[in-house]
Design a protein around this motif. Structure first.
Motif, PDB file in Angstrom:
ATOM      1  N   SER A  27      -4.682  -8.095  -3.232  1.00 39.08           N
ATOM      2  CA  SER A  27      -5.373  -7.444  -4.322  1.00 39.08           C
ATOM      3  C   SER A  27      -5.723  -8.460  -5.394  1.00 39.08           C
ATOM      4  O   SER A  27      -5.035  -9.460  -5.558  1.00 39.08           O
ATOM      5  N   GLY A  83      -8.889   0.003  -6.275  1.00 44.50           N
ATOM      6  CA  GLY A  83      -7.512   0.457  -6.245  1.00 44.50           C
ATOM      7  C   GLY A  83      -6.870   0.462  -7.617  1.00 44.50           C
ATOM      8  O   GLY A  83      -7.443  -0.025  -8.595  1.00 44.50           O
ATOM      9  N   GLN A 131       2.724  -2.122  -6.256  1.00 42.15           N
ATOM     10  CA  GLN A 131       2.179  -1.235  -5.228  1.00 42.15           C
ATOM     11  C   GLN A 131       0.733  -0.917  -5.594  1.00 42.15           C
ATOM     12  O   GLN A 131       0.335  -1.037  -6.754  1.00 42.15           O
ATOM     13  N   ILE A 138      -4.759   3.311   4.697  1.00 43.86           N
ATOM     14  CA  ILE A 138      -6.140   2.977   4.355  1.00 43.86           C
ATOM     15  C   ILE A 138      -6.897   2.800   5.666  1.00 43.86           C
ATOM     16  O   ILE A 138      -6.483   2.014   6.518  1.00 43.86           O
ATOM     17  N   VAL A 191      -8.804  -4.052  -3.690  1.00 47.69           N
ATOM     18  CA  VAL A 191      -7.953  -4.308  -2.528  1.00 47.69           C
ATOM     19  C   VAL A 191      -8.827  -5.046  -1.522  1.00 47.69           C
ATOM     20  O   VAL A 191      -9.908  -4.574  -1.173  1.00 47.69           O
ATOM     21  N   SER A 226       0.847  -1.190   0.000  1.00 49.42           N
ATOM     22  CA  SER A 226       0.000   0.000   0.000  1.00 49.42           C
ATOM     23  C   SER A 226       0.888   1.247   0.000  1.00 49.42           C
ATOM     24  O   SER A 226       1.812   1.359   0.803  1.00 49.42           O
TER      25      SER A 226
END
Length: 102
Positions: free
Chosen positions: A82, A32, A43, A20, A65, A16
């Motif tokens: 993810s 995301g 990332q 978040i 995500v 990340s």
């Protein structure tokens, strides 16, 4: 349909890029954008607006995500899982998205 098996989604760990907010106790899926970091790792940044009526963030996102129920707030630099939403040019160039977009 018609008895066909649907393939399981591939969850891939990514880093990340920003904090978040998330309350523990329920699983959340946030839109995301996965990209390649300067060091070659994957990332993710969540889109700014996560509301159900925000179409712009839905069209910009290339992944979901997955924030699991036991997970709380995420700090920048933490690993999250993810999965890809759709095939893009990026999918064709990076194994992560090629695998999870099937």
């Amino acid at each position: 349909m018609m008895g066909a098996d649907s393939p399981a989604l591939t969850l891939v760990p990514v880093t990340s890029v920003a904090a978040i907010r998330k309350r523990a106790g329920r699983t959340e899926y946030q839109r995301g954008i996965v990209s390649l970091a300067a060091d070659g790792t994957l990332q993710v940044a969540v889109t700014v607006s996560q509301g159900s009526g925000i179409l712009r963030s839905m069209s910009e996102a290339n992944c979901m995500v997955v924030l699991h129920d036991q997970q709380g707030n995420v700090a920048a630099g933490d690993k999250v899982e993810s999965c890809c939403l759709r095939r893009t040019e990026y999918c064709a160039r990076h194994q992560f998205l090629s695998l999870s977009c099937r």
